[in-house]
Design an enzyme around this catalytic site. Structure first.
Site, PDB file in Angstrom:
ATOM      1  NE  ARG A  46      -2.312   0.681   3.697  1.00 13.22           N
ATOM      2  CZ  ARG A  46      -1.584   1.339   4.629  1.00 13.22           C
ATOM      3  NH1 ARG A  46      -1.205   2.593   4.422  1.00 13.22           N
ATOM      4  NH2 ARG A  46      -1.245   0.724   5.754  1.00 13.22           N
ATOM      5  CE1 TYR A  98     -17.912   9.601 -16.829  1.00 15.05           C
ATOM      6  CE2 TYR A  98     -16.556   9.728 -14.859  1.00 15.05           C
ATOM      7  CZ  TYR A  98     -17.377   9.021 -15.697  1.00 15.05           C
ATOM      8  OH  TYR A  98     -17.682   7.707 -15.412  1.00 15.05           O
ATOM      9  CG  ASP A 170      -9.811  14.736 -16.010  1.00 14.20           C
ATOM     10  OD1 ASP A 170      -9.127  14.184 -16.892  1.00 14.20           O
ATOM     11  OD2 ASP A 170     -10.760  14.169 -15.435  1.00 14.20           O
ATOM     12  CE  LYS A 195     -12.532   6.446 -19.462  1.00 18.60           C
ATOM     13  NZ  LYS A 195     -12.395   6.242 -18.016  1.00 18.60           N
TER      14      LYS A 195
END
Length: 378
Positions: A46, A98, A170, A195
């Protein structure tokens, strides 16, 4: 060094012991200590994993940042960034955002006292007018989803710098291959790496790149504390995808330009949104700041009846969520990606019941045009 070369080279410097060209997948939760009070640099995955770090280091170089951070999804990346703020803080954000980001802001973080004002971030004066004494950041999409408005990042960065605000961009649609927000004055770039970066519709991931080392330490603290990290297998998949980012986007953009021009002249198409078209409002600005226009197209069909017809009749282009992969995908934003945006806002923005969003893949462009043409025929 050209960024396409940098992308291909990601991870090559990592395994100096064996010289492995492909970064090993360190599928481990924990690491053995060499002695009491000693560490190899890795203790628990982690907090740090070699495969993930290879991706993070490579992405920091690609975007010219101090550090990068890999998350379990793009939404996890944005959620982790919101931990930089406190109850009562205000952010100015892109209005045609979005839908999932809008949901995160208004349905999740709003209940913890963060407030958001939605404005056209391609209009710097509109952003300026929305600022309040409680504003702490501007969150803009470089190229908006789905209407493809382009943010003037240098102007926004000047505005933010003068007010001591963070500028978060973004940059999912353009990627560092076409645009480096940090070079234009942004403080943080964020990506849905599912993406274009991963590029094969086979993994979910998010990436954040931070310009300033001190701010990066704060981001790392929250990444580790919240544990929203990307696993080693998916980190490897994203790195594999980044290696072909340049050749994929070159082909996708070439296809997109051909398709946008063809759509513009089709009698069943009412409107085409593509920044590569000279009549697009942001065309000159994109040309100034970016190395390309991207491979996303939005278009309105003449009637609502054509929406279902196109979605169900295309053969090569899949009716599916997401974007940026090698396969072409088409979606209906009003009921899919942007359903969480209030109806009245969707109507004002033009996210209506005739708007379709096309993610152009690497297939032969003429085949994609033929597929659209047969789907539009009565």
């Amino acid at each position: 060094m050209n960024i396409s070369t940098q992308a291909v080279q990601i991870g090559l410097e990592w395994d100096t012991r064996t010289g492995a060209v492909s970064v090993p997948i360190y599928q481990t939760a924990t690491f053995r200590h060499p002695g009491l009070g000693q560490s190899t640099g890795y203790d628990y995955s982690r907090s740090g994993n070699p495969t993930r770090q290879s991706l993070e280091d490579g992405m920091a170089r690609l975007d010219n940042g101090a550090r990068a951070f890999a998350y379990s999804s793009g939404m996890a990346a944005i959620a982790n960034l919101l931990l930089l703020f406190r109850s009562g803080d205000h952010l100015v954000v892109t209005e045609d955002l979005y839908g999932g980001t809008c949901r995160l802001f208004d349905k999740v973080f709003n209940q913890f006292g963060l407030t958001f004002s939605y404005v056209d971030t391609s209009d710097v004066e509109a952003v300026r007018a929305a600022l309040t004494p409680r504003t702490r950041a501007v969150f803009a999409e470089s190229l908006t989803n789905p209407l493809l408005k382009f943010a003037d990042i240098p102007a926004l960065s000047t505005l933010c710098r003068d007010r001591d605000l963070l500028l978060i961009v973004d940059n999912t649609f353009l990627t560092p291959y076409l645009l480096r927000p940090l070079d234009l004055g942004a403080d943080i770039a964020v990506y849905s790496a599912s993406k274009y970066l991963a590029g094969h519709n086979d993994t979910i991931a998010g990436l954040v790149v931070v310009k300033d080392a001190e701010l990066a330490e704060r981001v790392y603290y929250h990444q580790n504390a919240a544990g929203t990290v990307l696993g080693p297998q998916d980190s490897w998949l994203v790195m594999r995808g980044i290696k072909t980012l340049g050749v994929r986007l070159d082909r996708q953009q070439e296809n997109a330009a051909k398709i946008a021009g063809w759509l513009k002249n089709h009698p069943a198409i009412a409107k085409v949104y593509y920044p590569g078209l000279e009549d697009h409002p942001g065309h000159a600005l994109v040309k100034r700041d970016s190395r390309g226009f991207g491979a996303m197209i939005a278009f309105e069909v003449a009637t609502h009846a054509l929406v279902e017809q196109v979605l169900l009749k295309t053969r090569l282009i899949s009716f599916a969520e997401s974007l940026g992969g090698v396969e072409s995908l088409i979606t209906f934003p009003e009921v899919q990606t942007h359903a969480d945006i209030p109806l009245e806002l969707r109507a004002r923005l033009g996210i209506n019941n005739t708007l379709l969003r096309l993610s152009v893949g690497i297939e032969d462009g003429s085949d994609l045009i033929e597929d659209l043409n047969q789907a539009l025929e009565a």
